[in-house]
Scaffold this motif. Structure first.
Motif, mmCIF file in Angstrom:
data_model
loop_
_atom_site.group_PDB
_atom_site.id
_atom_site.type_symbol
_atom_site.label_atom_id
_atom_site.label_comp_id
_atom_site.label_asym_id
_atom_site.label_seq_id
_atom_site.Cartn_x
_atom_site.Cartn_y
_atom_site.Cartn_z
ATOM 1 N N GLU A 46 -20.669 92.164 -13.934
ATOM 2 C CA GLU A 46 -19.930 90.897 -13.984
ATOM 3 C C GLU A 46 -18.976 90.880 -15.186
ATOM 4 N N LEU A 47 -19.457 91.352 -16.334
ATOM 5 C CA LEU A 47 -18.607 91.415 -17.523
ATOM 6 C C LEU A 47 -17.459 92.401 -17.320
ATOM 7 N N GLU A 48 -17.739 93.541 -16.691
ATOM 8 C CA GLU A 48 -16.684 94.522 -16.427
ATOM 9 C C GLU A 48 -15.584 93.901 -15.567
ATOM 10 N N ARG A 49 -15.989 93.156 -14.548
ATOM 11 C CA ARG A 49 -15.020 92.524 -13.653
ATOM 12 C C ARG A 49 -14.182 91.476 -14.389
ATOM 13 N N LYS A 50 -14.833 90.672 -15.217
ATOM 14 C CA LYS A 50 -14.120 89.596 -15.911
ATOM 15 C C LYS A 50 -13.227 90.118 -17.040
ATOM 16 N N LEU A 51 -13.635 91.193 -17.682
ATOM 17 C CA LEU A 51 -12.899 91.666 -18.854
ATOM 18 C C LEU A 51 -11.893 92.776 -18.552
ATOM 19 N N ALA A 52 -11.963 93.377 -17.372
ATOM 20 C CA ALA A 52 -11.069 94.489 -17.025
ATOM 21 C C ALA A 52 -9.583 94.142 -17.205
ATOM 22 N N PRO A 53 -9.130 92.938 -16.856
ATOM 23 C CA PRO A 53 -7.700 92.636 -17.050
ATOM 24 C C PRO A 53 -7.267 92.627 -18.522
ATOM 25 N N HIS A 54 -8.208 92.532 -19.442
ATOM 26 C CA HIS A 54 -7.886 92.459 -20.876
ATOM 27 C C HIS A 54 -7.978 93.817 -21.575
ATOM 28 N N GLU A 55 -8.393 94.844 -20.839
ATOM 29 C CA GLU A 55 -8.533 96.183 -21.430
ATOM 30 C C GLU A 55 -7.146 96.799 -21.607
ATOM 31 N N GLU A 56 -6.826 97.160 -22.833
ATOM 32 C CA GLU A 56 -5.518 97.756 -23.120
ATOM 33 C C GLU A 56 -5.583 99.274 -23.182
ATOM 34 N N VAL A 57 -6.698 99.814 -23.684
ATOM 35 C CA VAL A 57 -6.874 101.252 -23.810
ATOM 36 C C VAL A 57 -7.986 101.674 -22.851
ATOM 37 N N PRO A 58 -7.727 102.640 -21.954
ATOM 38 C CA PRO A 58 -8.773 103.079 -21.029
ATOM 39 C C PRO A 58 -10.027 103.528 -21.791
ATOM 40 N N GLY A 59 -11.174 103.075 -21.313
ATOM 41 C CA GLY A 59 -12.436 103.440 -21.942
ATOM 42 C C GLY A 59 -12.901 102.454 -23.004
ATOM 43 N N GLU A 60 -12.002 101.602 -23.465
ATOM 44 C CA GLU A 60 -12.328 100.630 -24.513
ATOM 45 C C GLU A 60 -13.391 99.637 -24.033
ATOM 46 N N LEU A 61 -13.266 99.171 -22.806
ATOM 47 C CA LEU A 61 -14.213 98.196 -22.261
ATOM 48 C C LEU A 61 -15.604 98.813 -22.128
ATOM 49 N N ALA A 62 -15.679 100.007 -21.581
ATOM 50 C CA ALA A 62 -16.978 100.678 -21.413
ATOM 51 C C ALA A 62 -17.664 100.869 -22.761
ATOM 52 N N LYS A 63 -16.891 101.259 -23.766
ATOM 53 C CA LYS A 63 -17.444 101.469 -25.104
ATOM 54 C C LYS A 63 -18.001 100.159 -25.671
ATOM 55 N N ALA A 64 -17.239 99.068 -25.544
ATOM 56 C CA ALA A 64 -17.683 97.768 -26.050
ATOM 57 C C ALA A 64 -18.951 97.307 -25.334
ATOM 58 N N LEU A 65 -18.991 97.465 -23.999
ATOM 59 C CA LEU A 65 -20.166 97.048 -23.232
ATOM 60 C C LEU A 65 -21.368 97.926 -23.521
ATOM 61 N N ASP A 66 -21.140 99.239 -23.728
ATOM 62 C CA ASP A 66 -22.249 100.140 -24.105
ATOM 63 C C ASP A 66 -22.880 99.678 -25.410
ATOM 64 N N GLU A 67 -22.027 99.319 -26.362
ATOM 65 C CA GLU A 67 -22.515 98.873 -27.665
ATOM 66 C C GLU A 67 -23.318 97.577 -27.533
ATOM 67 N N LEU A 68 -22.820 96.643 -26.751
ATOM 68 C CA LEU A 68 -23.534 95.379 -26.557
ATOM 69 C C LEU A 68 -24.849 95.587 -25.801
ATOM 70 N N GLN A 69 -24.835 96.517 -24.850
ATOM 71 C CA GLN A 69 -26.046 96.802 -24.096
ATOM 72 C C GLN A 69 -27.085 97.485 -24.984
ATOM 73 N N ALA A 70 -26.647 98.375 -25.858
ATOM 74 C CA ALA A 70 -27.558 99.058 -26.782
ATOM 75 C C ALA A 70 -28.229 98.060 -27.715
ATOM 76 N N ARG A 71 -27.512 96.988 -28.052
ATOM 77 C CA ARG A 71 -28.066 95.963 -28.943
ATOM 78 C C ARG A 71 -28.767 94.854 -28.165
ATOM 79 N N ASP A 72 -28.942 95.039 -26.860
ATOM 80 C CA ASP A 72 -29.650 94.126 -25.965
ATOM 81 C C ASP A 72 -28.959 92.766 -25.796
ATOM 82 N N PHE A 73 -27.666 92.717 -26.001
ATOM 83 C CA PHE A 73 -26.921 91.498 -25.689
ATOM 84 C C PHE A 73 -26.707 91.408 -24.181
#
Length: 152
Positions: free
Chosen positions: A27-54
Protein backbone atom coordinates in the motif's frame (compact mmCIF):
# COMPACT_ATOMS: atom_id res chain seq x y z
CA UNK A 1 3.00 24.68 7.36
CA UNK A 2 5.55 23.53 4.77
CA UNK A 3 7.96 26.10 3.41
CA UNK A 4 7.51 26.96 -0.27
CA UNK A 5 9.47 24.51 -2.41
CA UNK A 6 9.96 22.05 0.50
CA UNK A 7 9.10 18.45 -0.32
CA UNK A 8 9.15 15.86 2.48
CA UNK A 9 11.36 12.83 1.88
CA UNK A 10 9.82 9.50 0.97
CA UNK A 11 10.56 8.26 4.47
CA UNK A 12 8.85 11.35 5.90
CA UNK A 13 5.81 10.80 3.72
CA UNK A 14 5.70 7.12 4.74
CA UNK A 15 5.93 8.01 8.42
CA UNK A 16 3.11 10.53 8.03
CA UNK A 17 0.91 7.86 6.45
CA UNK A 18 1.85 5.33 9.12
CA UNK A 19 1.03 7.81 11.88
CA UNK A 20 -2.57 7.89 10.66
CA UNK A 21 -3.10 4.10 10.54
CA UNK A 22 -1.23 0.88 9.78
CA UNK A 23 -0.35 0.44 6.10
CA UNK A 24 1.01 -2.61 4.30
CA UNK A 25 4.26 -2.31 2.40
CA UNK A 26 2.43 -2.78 -0.90
CA UNK A 27 0.00 0.00 0.00
CA UNK A 28 2.85 2.39 0.84
CA UNK A 29 4.65 1.51 -2.40
CA UNK A 30 1.50 2.33 -4.38
CA UNK A 31 0.89 5.63 -2.58
CA UNK A 32 4.50 6.83 -2.62
CA UNK A 33 5.59 5.67 -6.10
CA UNK A 34 4.57 8.98 -7.78
CA UNK A 35 6.93 10.85 -5.40
CA UNK A 36 10.01 8.70 -6.11
CA UNK A 37 12.61 10.77 -7.95
CA UNK A 38 15.53 8.32 -7.98
CA UNK A 39 14.88 4.67 -8.91
CA UNK A 40 15.37 2.42 -5.90
CA UNK A 41 14.97 5.27 -3.40
CA UNK A 42 11.48 4.15 -2.34
CA UNK A 43 12.49 0.52 -1.82
CA UNK A 44 15.46 1.61 0.29
CA UNK A 45 13.29 3.89 2.48
CA UNK A 46 10.64 1.17 2.96
CA UNK A 47 13.31 -1.47 3.72
CA UNK A 48 14.68 0.80 6.44
CA UNK A 49 11.23 1.41 7.94
CA UNK A 50 10.42 -2.30 7.79
CA UNK A 51 13.72 -3.20 9.50
CA UNK A 52 12.77 -0.82 12.32
CA UNK A 53 9.28 -2.41 12.51
CA UNK A 54 7.41 0.72 11.43
CA UNK A 55 5.95 -1.35 8.60
CA UNK A 56 4.50 -4.65 9.78
CA UNK A 57 2.01 -6.48 7.57
CA UNK A 58 0.75 -8.56 10.51
CA UNK A 59 -0.21 -5.40 12.38
CA UNK A 60 -1.84 -4.04 9.23
CA UNK A 61 -3.98 -7.19 9.00
CA UNK A 62 -4.97 -6.97 12.68
CA UNK A 63 -5.74 -3.28 12.37
CA UNK A 64 -8.04 -3.71 9.38
CA UNK A 65 -9.80 -6.71 10.91
CA UNK A 66 -10.38 -4.86 14.20
CA UNK A 67 -11.64 -1.72 12.43
CA UNK A 68 -13.96 -3.43 9.97
CA UNK A 69 -15.16 -6.70 11.54
CA UNK A 70 -18.04 -5.13 13.48
CA UNK A 71 -19.69 -4.00 10.23
CA UNK A 72 -18.47 -6.39 7.53
CA UNK A 73 -18.45 -10.10 6.82
CA UNK A 74 -15.35 -12.20 6.26
CA UNK A 75 -15.70 -12.18 2.45
CA UNK A 76 -15.62 -8.38 2.26
CA UNK A 77 -12.76 -8.12 4.76
CA UNK A 78 -10.75 -10.65 2.75
CA UNK A 79 -11.30 -8.52 -0.38
CA UNK A 80 -10.10 -5.40 1.44
CA UNK A 81 -6.99 -7.22 2.71
CA UNK A 82 -6.20 -8.40 -0.82
CA UNK A 83 -6.70 -4.86 -2.18
CA UNK A 84 -4.09 -3.65 0.30
CA UNK A 85 -1.62 -6.26 -0.90
CA UNK A 86 -1.89 -8.43 2.20
CA UNK A 87 -1.81 -12.20 2.07
CA UNK A 88 -0.23 -15.14 3.80
CA UNK A 89 -0.42 -16.72 7.20
CA UNK A 90 -1.67 -13.65 9.11
CA UNK A 91 -4.60 -13.28 6.70
CA UNK A 92 -5.41 -17.00 6.91
CA UNK A 93 -5.48 -16.85 10.72
CA UNK A 94 -7.61 -13.70 10.72
CA UNK A 95 -10.10 -15.27 8.30
CA UNK A 96 -10.42 -18.38 10.47
CA UNK A 97 -11.20 -16.20 13.48
CA UNK A 98 -13.75 -14.16 11.54
CA UNK A 99 -15.57 -17.23 10.25
CA UNK A 100 -16.08 -18.41 13.85
CA UNK A 101 -17.86 -15.15 14.75
CA UNK A 102 -19.65 -14.59 11.43
CA UNK A 103 -23.16 -15.42 12.66
CA UNK A 104 -22.89 -13.25 15.76
CA UNK A 105 -21.49 -10.27 13.81
CA UNK A 106 -24.16 -10.62 11.09
CA UNK A 107 -26.88 -10.73 13.75
CA UNK A 108 -25.59 -7.53 15.37
CA UNK A 109 -25.40 -5.71 12.03
CA UNK A 110 -28.93 -6.90 11.19
CA UNK A 111 -30.31 -5.82 14.60
CA UNK A 112 -28.80 -2.34 14.28
CA UNK A 113 -30.21 -1.83 10.79
CA UNK A 114 -33.57 -3.62 10.96
CA UNK A 115 -34.29 -5.15 14.39
CA UNK A 116 -37.45 -6.91 13.21
CA UNK A 117 -38.24 -9.92 11.04
CA UNK A 118 -39.15 -9.16 7.43
CA UNK A 119 -42.86 -8.37 6.88
CA UNK A 120 -43.05 -9.62 3.28
CA UNK A 121 -40.86 -11.16 0.56
CA UNK A 122 -39.60 -7.75 -0.63
CA UNK A 123 -38.54 -6.82 2.91
CA UNK A 124 -36.84 -10.21 3.29
CA UNK A 125 -34.95 -9.69 0.02
CA UNK A 126 -33.92 -6.19 1.13
CA UNK A 127 -32.58 -7.46 4.46
CA UNK A 128 -30.70 -10.32 2.80
CA UNK A 129 -29.22 -8.04 0.13
CA UNK A 130 -28.05 -5.63 2.85
CA UNK A 131 -26.11 -8.36 4.68
CA UNK A 132 -24.79 -9.98 1.50
CA UNK A 133 -23.33 -6.70 0.22
CA UNK A 134 -21.45 -6.39 3.49
CA UNK A 135 -19.72 -9.68 2.79
CA UNK A 136 -21.52 -12.08 5.10
CA UNK A 137 -21.84 -15.74 4.09
CA UNK A 138 -25.12 -16.56 2.30
CA UNK A 139 -26.02 -19.39 4.73
CA UNK A 140 -25.43 -17.10 7.70
CA UNK A 141 -27.52 -14.35 6.08
CA UNK A 142 -30.38 -16.79 5.47
CA UNK A 143 -30.32 -17.94 9.11
CA UNK A 144 -30.20 -14.37 10.47
CA UNK A 145 -33.03 -13.03 8.31
CA UNK A 146 -35.22 -16.07 8.92
CA UNK A 147 -34.70 -15.49 12.62
CA UNK A 148 -34.27 -19.17 13.34
CA UNK A 149 -31.26 -18.65 15.61
CA UNK A 150 -31.77 -15.21 17.15
CA UNK A 151 -31.50 -16.56 20.69
CA UNK A 152 -28.22 -18.48 20.22
Amino acid sequence: MNKPGFQPSLKGRALRLLSQREHSRAELERKLAPHEEVPGELAKALDELQARDFINDGRAVDSLVNRRSAKLGSTRIKQELAAKGLSGEAVTEAMAGLKETEWHRATEVWRKKFGHPPQDPQDRAKQMRFLLTRGFNADVVRRVVQGSDLDE
